[in-house]
Design an enzyme around this catalytic site. Structure first.
Site, PDB file in Angstrom:
ATOM      1  N   ASP A   5       0.858  -1.196   0.000  1.00 53.33           N
ATOM      2  CA  ASP A   5       0.000   0.000   0.000  1.00 53.33           C
ATOM      3  C   ASP A   5       0.884   1.232   0.000  1.00 53.33           C
ATOM      4  O   ASP A   5       1.832   1.324   0.778  1.00 53.33           O
ATOM      5  CB  ASP A   5      -0.909   0.015   1.244  1.00 53.33           C
ATOM      6  CG  ASP A   5      -2.054   1.021   1.108  1.00 53.33           C
ATOM      7  OD1 ASP A   5      -3.207   0.644   1.361  1.00 53.33           O
ATOM      8  OD2 ASP A   5      -1.798   2.189   0.743  1.00 53.33           O
TER       9      ASP A   5
ATOM     10  N   CYS B 172     -15.863   4.974  -1.672  1.00 53.52           N
ATOM     11  CA  CYS B 172     -15.897   5.503  -0.309  1.00 53.52           C
ATOM     12  C   CYS B 172     -16.010   7.019  -0.345  1.00 53.52           C
ATOM     13  O   CYS B 172     -16.744   7.625   0.413  1.00 53.52           O
ATOM     14  CB  CYS B 172     -14.635   5.118   0.456  1.00 53.52           C
ATOM     15  SG  CYS B 172     -14.560   3.388   0.885  1.00 53.52           S
TER      16      CYS B 172
END
Ligand SMILES: [Zn+2]
Lengths: 66, 255
Positions: free
Chosen positions: B62, B187
């Site tokens: 990530d 999101c």
């Protein structure tokens, strides 16, 4: 004939294609996918997929968050 | 002959007591290598359970940093971690949970140029990312490498789980969604309830353990839809799309 769309009964014309159903429902198709009788039908096949009585259509949206 | 150390017997005693488990299966976990791409809500749910269960090698990928708005649904991070890279913080937390593992962190975004080397050699890849482009890329590279993929996604109050095995006859992520399809539910656009993303990540973790230990068969090629309001899951079959640029060659004989 009678089909279900997300478990709700809906009366539709004989010989209706998935593509026509989507137009009837006037939903934004870009974020949508669908299954008939618990089998996903790719959007490129919607125009050639002819619905039958008692078909169970499941509409769902693209979910890509995490 | 004992295959587990004395400490391991104690540490894993509760899961070893599960009827279908045994020390050989526990060892299969310790020999497995799982790649977790994305350390947001999904990754934060998946990673501590896999570390706790004794998955021997974890690769965390990530490129993001911890932000205040992550904390409601990303319990690997705390307020003092804001601004730190997620991969680094997650790595430290997982090592705190289980020092016997090898946890590697890659503080980078998975892109075309690094995808193959990041995913290569994995027992299974977990897609915990938050965007369509990454999801399509992971699907494509997993099929190239022949690595099973357990993909989770969540948005608003909805979740999706998809289990793909490149050597089985079923459709792939590209057969489900086209890269051009937009995400009405990201999101950012629609928000997310923390437990919804946690539940999907938990399902990814559970299926990873079932797969690696082979204690239960997985329903490859199944798409599961979760509705956070009803708490219900719905299972759909994903047939291959004829001529799919990703899985087309794998699926000549699907019926
Ligand atoms: Zn495909």
């Amino acid at each position: 004939m009678l089909i279900t769309v997300n478990d709700k009964a809906k009366e539709v014309a004989e010989g209706l294609s998935l593509k026509q159903l989507m137009e009837d429902l006037s939903v934004d198709e870009n974020g949508l996918a669908l299954a008939v009788n618990q089998r996903v039908i790719n959007r490129t096949l919607w125009h050639q997929y002819v619905l039958h009585a008692d078909d169970q259509v499941t509409l769902f949206t693209v979910v890509a968050g995490g | 002959m004992h295959v587990l150390s004395r400490d391991d017997y104690v540490r894993y005693s509760r899961q070893l007591l599960v009827t279908e488990m045994d020390e050989v299966k526990q060892q299969a976990l310790s020999h497995a290598e799982v790649v977790i791409v994305g350390l947001g809500g999904l990754g934060c749910a998946v990673a501590p359970y896999l570390a706790g269960a004794g998955v021997g090698r974890l690769r965390l990928v990530d490129g993001d940093e911890v932000a205040l708005s992550n904390l409601p649904r990303q319990p690997l991070y705390a307020e003092q971690d804001i601004g730190e890279t997620k991969a680094r913080v997650a790595c430290l937390r997982l090592r705190d949970i289980n020092r016997t593992l090898s946890v590697q962190c890659y503080a980078t975004r998975l892109v075309e140029s690094n995808a193959e080397s990041l995913l290569n050699g994995a027992s299974v890849v977990l897609d915990c990312t938050d965007n369509m482009a990454s999801r399509q890329l992971i699907n494509q590279v997993c099929y190239q490498l022949g690595v099973p993929l357990i993909s989770g996604a969540a948005s608003g109050t909805k979740g999706q789980l998809l289990m793909l095995h490149p050597h089985r006859a079923h459709g792939c992520y590209r057969c489900l969604y086209e890269p051009e399809q937009s995400e009405p539910n990201t999101c950012l656009a629609q928000g997310i309830l923390g437990p919804v993303v946690g539940i999907v990540g938990m399902m990814q973790a559970l299926h990873t353990l079932l797969f690696i230990t082979s204690i239960a068969p997985l329903n490859w090629g199944e798409l599961r839809l979760f509705d956070g309001f009803s708490g219900q899951w719905q299972a759909l079959k994903l047939p291959p799309l004829e001529g799919c640029p990703v899985c087309g060659e794998h699926n000549a004989n699907y019926s």
